[in-house]
Write a protein that holds these residues in place. Sequence first.
Motif, short mmCIF file in Angstrom:
data_model
loop_
_atom_site.label_atom_id
_atom_site.label_comp_id
_atom_site.label_asym_id
_atom_site.label_seq_id
_atom_site.Cartn_x
_atom_site.Cartn_y
_atom_site.Cartn_z
N ASP A 103 -5.42 -1.14 10.74
CA ASP A 103 -4.33 0.12 10.16
C ASP A 103 -2.94 -0.35 9.79
OD1 ASP A 103 -2.83 -0.34 12.40
OD2 ASP A 103 -4.13 0.98 13.77
N PRO A 104 -2.28 0.26 9.34
CA PRO A 104 -0.82 -0.08 8.70
C PRO A 104 -0.21 -0.84 9.77
CG PRO A 104 -1.38 1.94 7.67
CD PRO A 104 -2.49 1.71 8.71
N GLN A 105 -0.06 -0.34 10.92
CA GLN A 105 0.52 -1.09 12.10
C GLN A 105 0.12 -2.51 12.39
OE1 GLN A 105 3.51 -0.21 13.09
NE2 GLN A 105 3.78 -0.57 15.29
N ARG A 108 1.04 -4.81 9.75
CA ARG A 108 2.29 -5.60 9.93
C ARG A 108 2.38 -6.42 10.87
NH1 ARG A 108 3.28 0.26 9.43
NH2 ARG A 108 3.50 0.97 7.13
N GLN A 125 7.01 1.27 15.24
CA GLN A 125 6.82 1.07 13.77
C GLN A 125 8.12 0.80 12.99
OE1 GLN A 125 3.92 3.15 11.42
NE2 GLN A 125 2.84 4.18 13.64
N ASP A 159 -4.75 3.65 3.80
CA ASP A 159 -3.58 3.71 4.21
C ASP A 159 -3.05 2.49 4.11
OD1 ASP A 159 -5.21 3.18 6.40
OD2 ASP A 159 -4.35 4.55 7.43
N THR A 160 -4.04 1.49 4.52
CA THR A 160 -3.54 -0.05 4.86
C THR A 160 -3.18 -0.59 3.41
OG1 THR A 160 -4.69 -0.19 6.74
CG2 THR A 160 -3.95 -2.30 5.66
N ALA A 163 0.20 0.70 2.32
CA ALA A 163 1.11 -0.08 3.14
C ALA A 163 1.31 -1.39 2.39
CB ALA A 163 0.65 -0.20 4.68
#
Length: 321
Positions: A103-105, A108, A125, A159-160, A163
């Motif tokens: 996922d986006p988090q 990162r 985040q 969603d990634t 991101a």
Amino acid sequence: MAATDQAIQPANAGLAATALIMYLAHFKLQQYPFSLTPNTGFYVGLQGHQQAMEVLQTALNHGEGFIKVTGEVGTGKTLLCRKLLNEAPAHWSLAYIPDPNLDPQQLRWALALELGLKQSDNIDQLQLAHLLQRQLLLLAGAGRQVVLLIDEAQALPDDTLEALRLLTNLETEQRKLVQVVLFGQPELDKRLAQPGFRQLRQRISFSYQLAQLQQPEVAAYLRQRLQIAGSTLMLFSPPAIWLLSYYSRGIPRLINLLAHKALLLAYGAGLPRAGWRQMYLAAADTEDVRHPALHWLLVATATLALLWYLAPSALLSWSLR
């Protein structure tokens, strides 16, 4: 574990090692030439792969934000990725993500950890985004070029992907703070063609699509890998190479698998090289190849084609294999 099991395991290991030595000695090889593991030591600089490497190097040297390389399963994307990792200039800071199902988090954090930051559960985040931007600025100030390599990019969640697009918005007045290289299957192109990804699609400045190998390239591929493994001889007959090209559809991973199986069959039969019969049997035992039931027609076609170039005595020797 029983004492008998403990005794059997070393014995089996010893037999396997002996068989390996005998196999290599039979074909005068120093190592297996057709392993399925992507090994940059066996990289073959065929036209398609060389062009892909040139596209990657040109795009990265020019500071482009997004680069994409696509190809069917087994066409050598991971090998190109590893070669890029191994040959990166000293001023590159590389981050490699082999499993993109993040996922986006998580993405990162994966990038942050690759760039030397330490993970903490107390960072939210917004704080992570700030720390990541600061680290990227510090690296840019030190003359470092950050490159994020993502393998199997067709598996990235929507969603990634978004991101990633936002991540490439980070830049100085001169250049991007992070460059992204996507390696993926053709499904990646289909996903990016959707209207929701038009902003990301417009950010991709360089793309390359890996194609399957043609028959002359298959022969060159075999020859070079055999040379790297220590052989000075071509260990496949021309009809075997013709069938290998047909069965594998020019996909390097299938070429390696079929070539390895055919050589094992040739070794078991005491033959100096693999002929069409060994290649047919290898294909009959392999998933995802073209159906091998047409081998008689294929061998006949290949023989007729070769008749114009080869002596009748050579053709007779093939027919006996």
